[in-house]
Design a protein around this motif. Structure first.
Motif, mmCIF file in Angstrom:
data_model
loop_
_atom_site.group_PDB
_atom_site.id
_atom_site.type_symbol
_atom_site.label_atom_id
_atom_site.label_comp_id
_atom_site.label_asym_id
_atom_site.label_seq_id
_atom_site.Cartn_x
_atom_site.Cartn_y
_atom_site.Cartn_z
ATOM 1 N N GLU A 119 8.616 7.962 13.509
ATOM 2 C CA GLU A 119 8.939 9.207 14.205
ATOM 3 C C GLU A 119 8.082 10.319 13.605
ATOM 4 O OE1 GLU A 119 13.226 9.525 13.967
ATOM 5 O OE2 GLU A 119 13.461 7.459 14.676
ATOM 6 N N ARG A 173 10.026 2.065 12.074
ATOM 7 C CA ARG A 173 11.189 2.829 11.610
ATOM 8 C C ARG A 173 11.428 2.566 10.114
ATOM 9 N NH1 ARG A 173 16.092 4.721 14.351
ATOM 10 N NH2 ARG A 173 17.936 4.438 13.085
ATOM 11 N N HIS A 196 13.520 14.329 13.720
ATOM 12 C CA HIS A 196 13.506 12.960 14.249
ATOM 13 C C HIS A 196 12.989 12.897 15.676
ATOM 14 C CE1 HIS A 196 15.838 10.688 11.178
ATOM 15 N NE2 HIS A 196 16.078 11.933 10.784
ATOM 16 N N ASN A 197 12.708 11.658 16.092
ATOM 17 C CA ASN A 197 12.442 11.345 17.499
ATOM 18 C C ASN A 197 13.419 10.260 17.918
ATOM 19 O OD1 ASN A 197 9.314 11.754 16.295
ATOM 20 N ND2 ASN A 197 9.787 12.783 18.217
ATOM 21 N N HIS A 235 12.481 8.120 9.282
ATOM 22 C CA HIS A 235 12.136 6.984 10.137
ATOM 23 C C HIS A 235 10.627 7.069 10.353
ATOM 24 C CE1 HIS A 235 16.525 7.260 11.641
ATOM 25 N NE2 HIS A 235 16.420 6.424 10.622
HETATM 26 ZN ZN LIG Z 1 15.228 8.966 13.512
#
Ligand SMILES: [Zn+2]
Length: 342
Positions: free
Chosen positions: A53, A91, A136-137, A50
């Motif tokens: 992130e 994203r 990820h975030n 993404h």
């Molecule tokens: Zn993510």
């Protein structure tokens, strides 16, 4: 044309980039970077699946800077995912599939991106990976936690090294950690909001710790040190229903602090939102088989949408785009340790 770029040397300039938005200066395609270390079997890391992130990218930069001019304790294989969307800091680009839903095992129709991820897995499989970490975030207020797709000791041990909170899930399909779990212990790190120093440091420390492990010695795993939750439903807002955090005229008016409920064990009748239009206003809950199970979890009471039983939400977000593109939240239940664990 999307094509996997594979390189075996640290490219000039990568560690000096000020932001992941500049990554196209170094790579023009999704790239797998293989670096030799003392122990052969690599730690596989993926970042920017993404593209907004950036914690994983910044953590990898920090980790590699630490080992500049020194031997890595273990080989590394790093996948830089959505290069095209990185520049925009989103994203994914319009028209692109989600880069964390197109890995082997996906239900997404075959496309350039499913082939790309298959190529990545094939390449990494050849190297017999030691462990896999996808960084990820998320957008709401969430603690840092690890997600796993297997309850074997090695997976729990890996997760316990990152956080006391562990989430086990079986859907959505096509995520990196599920594909990699067929090859080695695999985890998805959720490091809170993007770009924050605390998240970058936590991810870097975790990666460095795993890099130094000789093996995943599960005799050190104390199952009392972790809280394992299982995702049981994904919650969406039906397309026909309008929602807002500020506009009272919307079909559903969510509480403006809804994301403060993340990772709290909520009581029955906890309010999720006020409803204007009782015919149209509802939340949809989906189980692991994509069946609608909304009535198991939500009910309308006094013009409010409330929980119909105690649940714990995760990834509740106030970002209206994410809610439309992905979901409002996941609902989880605490796993019974005495049943699951020896
Ligand atoms: Zn993510």
């Amino acid at each position: 044309m999307l094509k996997l770029n594979i390189i075996n040397e640290l490219p000039d300039g990568l560690l000096e980039l000020a932001s992941s938005k500049e990554i196209q200066q170094i790579f023009d395609q999704p790239t797998l970077l293989n670096l030799q270390g003392k122990q052969q079997k690599p730690l596989f890391i993926s970042v920017l699946l993404h593209a907004n992130e950036d914690t994983g990218f910044l953590a990898v930069q920090k980790l590699l800077k630490k080992y500049q001019g020194k031997e890595l304790p273990r080989s590394l294989s790093i996948f830089f995912g959505n290069i095209a969307a990185s520049k925009e800091g989103v994203r994914r680009l319009h028209g692109q599939p989600d880069y964390n839903r197109v890995w082997p095992g996906t239900e997404h129709p075959e496309c350039d991106e499913t082939h790309l991820m298959q190529d990545v897995v094939n390449e990494v499989a050849k190297q017999k990976p030691f462990a896999s970490v996808d960084v990820h975030n998320n957008t709401g207020k969430n603690p840092h936690y690890g997600c796993i797709n297997s309850l074997e000791d090695e997976f729990l041990y890996l997760a316990a090294l990152f956080s006391r909170i562990v989430v086990f899930f079986e859907t959505p399909k096509g995520v990196q950690s599920m594909a990699m779990s067929k090859l080695c212990p695999a985890i998805t790190l959720e490091c809170g909001l993007p770009h924050l120093p605390h998240g970058i440091e936590h991810a870097t420390d975790f990666l460095d710790t795993v890099l130094h492990l000789e093996d995943l010695n599960t005799t050190h795993l104390n199952k009392n040190d972790i809280d394992v939750f299982q995702t049981v439903a994904r919650v969406t807002v039906p397309k026909s229903c309008t929602f807002s955090f500020t506009e009272e005229s919307a079909d559903i008016l969510f509480d403006s602090k809804l994301d403060s409920l993340n990772f709290s064990e909520l009581k029955e009748e906890t309010v999720f939102g006020q409803i204007q239009n009782a015919d149209k206003a509802c939340l949809e809950a989906w189980d692991d088989h994509e069946q609608v199970v909304s009535n198991n979890y939500f009910t309308n009471k006094n013009n409010q949408i409330v929980l119909s039983k105690p649940m714990m939400p995760a990834m509740l977000t106030l970002d209206e785009n994410i809610i439309r593109q992905d979901c409002l939240c996941y609902l989880m239940e605490r796993m019974d340790m005495t049943q699951q664990f020896k």
